[in-house]
Design an enzyme around this catalytic site. Sequence first.
Site, PDB file in Angstrom:
ATOM      1  N   SER A 159       0.863  -1.196   0.018  1.00  0.00           N
ATOM      2  CA  SER A 159      -0.085   0.073   0.106  1.00  0.00           C
ATOM      3  C   SER A 159       1.063   1.285   0.155  1.00  0.00           C
ATOM      4  O   SER A 159       1.756   1.264  -0.708  1.00  0.00           O
ATOM      5  CB  SER A 159      -0.819  -0.130   1.182  1.00  0.00           C
ATOM      6  OG  SER A 159      -1.920   1.001   1.056  1.00  0.00           O
ATOM      7  N   ASP A 323      -8.636  -6.349  -4.420  1.00  0.00           N
ATOM      8  CA  ASP A 323      -8.382  -5.174  -4.001  1.00  0.00           C
ATOM      9  C   ASP A 323      -8.851  -4.039  -4.735  1.00  0.00           C
ATOM     10  O   ASP A 323      -8.481  -3.712  -5.914  1.00  0.00           O
ATOM     11  CB  ASP A 323      -6.707  -5.155  -3.862  1.00  0.00           C
ATOM     12  CG  ASP A 323      -6.450  -3.879  -3.290  1.00  0.00           C
ATOM     13  OD1 ASP A 323      -7.010  -3.016  -2.888  1.00  0.00           O
ATOM     14  OD2 ASP A 323      -5.281  -3.870  -2.921  1.00  0.00           O
ATOM     15  N   HIS A 356      -8.086  -5.219   0.051  1.00  0.00           N
ATOM     16  CA  HIS A 356      -6.609  -4.511   0.072  1.00  0.00           C
ATOM     17  C   HIS A 356      -6.046  -5.188   1.198  1.00  0.00           C
ATOM     18  O   HIS A 356      -4.843  -5.320   1.347  1.00  0.00           O
ATOM     19  CB  HIS A 356      -6.942  -3.168   0.377  1.00  0.00           C
ATOM     20  CG  HIS A 356      -5.514  -2.314   0.312  1.00  0.00           C
ATOM     21  ND1 HIS A 356      -4.818  -2.389  -0.732  1.00  0.00           N
ATOM     22  CD2 HIS A 356      -5.009  -1.327   1.345  1.00  0.00           C
ATOM     23  CE1 HIS A 356      -3.911  -1.534  -0.487  1.00  0.00           C
ATOM     24  NE2 HIS A 356      -3.888  -1.069   0.700  1.00  0.00           N
TER      25      HIS A 356
END
Lengths: 379, 379
Positions: A159, A323, A356
């Site tokens: 991320s 995601d 995610h």
Amino acid sequence: MSEINAIGADSVGIVTPKTAHFNASFTLKSGGVLPVFDLTYETYGELNTEKSNAVLICHALSGTHHVAGRYTPEDKYAGWWDNLIGPNKPLDTNKFFVIGVNNLGGCHGSTGPASIDPVTSKPFGASFPIVTVEDWVKSQAMLADYLGIDAFAAVVGGSLGGMQALQWSMAYPERIKHALVIASSPNLTAQNMAFNEVARQAITTDPEFHGGDYYAHNVVPTRGLRIARMLGHITYLSDDAMGAKFGRKLKDTIKYSFDVEFEMESYLRYQADKFAGEFDANTYLRMTRALDYFDPATAFDGDLSAALDKVTAKFLVISFTSDWRFSPERSREIVKALLDNELPVKYAEVTAAHGHDAFLMPDEHYHAILRSYLSKIEV
Amino acid sequence: MSEINAIGADSVGIVTPKTAHFNASFTLKSGGVLPVFDLTYETYGELNTEKSNAVLICHALSGTHHVAGRYTPEDKYAGWWDNLIGPNKPLDTNKFFVIGVNNLGGCHGSTGPASIDPVTSKPFGASFPIVTVEDWVKSQAMLADYLGIDAFAAVVGGSLGGMQALQWSMAYPERIKHALVIASSPNLTAQNMAFNEVARQAITTDPEFHGGDYYAHNVVPTRGLRIARMLGHITYLSDDAMGAKFGRKLKDTIKYSFDVEFEMESYLRYQADKFAGEFDANTYLRMTRALDYFDPATAFDGDLSAALDKVTAKFLVISFTSDWRFSPERSREIVKALLDNELPVKYAEVTAAHGHDAFLMPDEHYHAILRSYLSKIEV
């Protein structure tokens, strides 16, 4: 953080955070200046004689330097990536010297908005500058100097952490051998930035925010932080994962009220309360802004391939099918730009249901990819 | 609401809302009772002698009875579905008598939380009961009685409005010939309910909410409403639509601040301020709860096909490819359950970029489907 019951042979064991003090002013991309600053970090494994086996872990929005191990034998929670890092784990601490660092602007030890400004002897609060991915990487390079590390065997992040790994490859090509960019993106989409804006608006319009100087009022913008965290949780999970975890399950019979009726509501409120009790709102604001601003292609008229022109690192890029906040499509943009520069890149799109959050999960396929890639890195 | 510059020949023209007063107590599904109630509505076109050409439009979360036309020649905005309804438009008012109604619990004329409780002579506020889709349909049937309409040629709705059309087909099979269920779902997913919960938490934790009795304090929970609306806007648009509309466009040069930096932020804040200035927070809470609770399959052990056993209406079901809040997959669940009952159903999955908002847009393909279907309805 992952919860397990005992410290096994594959754990890095009991760990202690350390602090590096930098007695020099640091000018940020925003123009702001910190007269001095601290970085809090942890290390696992041993730095080899050649100092060639160091791996830097970059954290995401609400992460910390506490990546693996526990603080006491009774510690209920291990570090946030403990399932990945340890002896014989995919990121093997028998081989690598692993460093976790709390980013500048954070609220877990490194200098941040809640720290005391040496000039005023009061918390920085609103006066703490905006931090960027570029600033973090620059400060991490100073930590590497401090630890005597010329070059990292790998810089790893998921991320926002993946953005830092990417930035490392551009800013210090000679100091990074491999970049592992997981569930990340070369910049945020408008939708992602919009979610950040809602979170920030919730915090900054909370009457207890006091323009960012709430420390002096002995209050915390709890309401805003709660909303920000609930919103985050929704977007880190896929619709299917939320469905599988909670579905439409009721806590009890329907009461026709605004109290908790569905299990999912109970979960969200619990997570919100927990987070609001431990995370600093000013840090949250800055972490989301760092996400918004990161866009290395901007300086090259939007051409990401041109932005990666100086990169020499080898890459592993991983995305997860469910995601929707950092979709596989965005990871493929990074891959394409690397290939345009004829750089060696391996890319895996992992079938995973968790959205995610999958980058934090011990998915078998995902961990096998990491284990295989990391085992081939020569140190 | 759509903005055009002049009242054209295909407009229903200048319209005036009317109010139907029901001088009888109304018991809601929650057990709450309204001693009397009003429904505010508008009509377009003429009811034919056989009273067989009436079409009911059910509104969504923040909709109203003002579906088409304008209030004055200078009125900048037309009703929210004006692009669909009018002489020679897809829902042709030369043929149909169209009714728009503000739902119970609303804030645009029908009895709602801001209305004066005849028992206390004060606004209902927190004491206003939870309303459900079932309650709305029951009250809409009373409005049909009031207007002398035995059966609707069609009940039409998008999103939460589509749930009402579906509920009509189950509750009053003999009173509805066609149900047009657009961008809707047989119930909300956990993710949808989670977004609703965040919006409600933003409102109910706003210090100016005062437990729902803010009217007495002459304040409005503006902060909470702003957050709720921003969040709504993000989820009504697709990621691609937000990207196309705003991308990462800056308002000006980067200032490294929490002020508006990106155009998307400016848009969200504007929409938030506008909405918070005109919509009642207690209504917003109730509309989202009605969405949460709607789940006709529950009473049949989760078997939607069994729930539709008594249905006789013909159906048109429409979904939009980029709608991630009410995805095509959810519409297909309705279609499947209808087919299980051997009911006549037409289904269209429209390729559209606008996300959930697509149901409000004058997309050519979408409107052609509606025009074709509606033209074949015999009145």
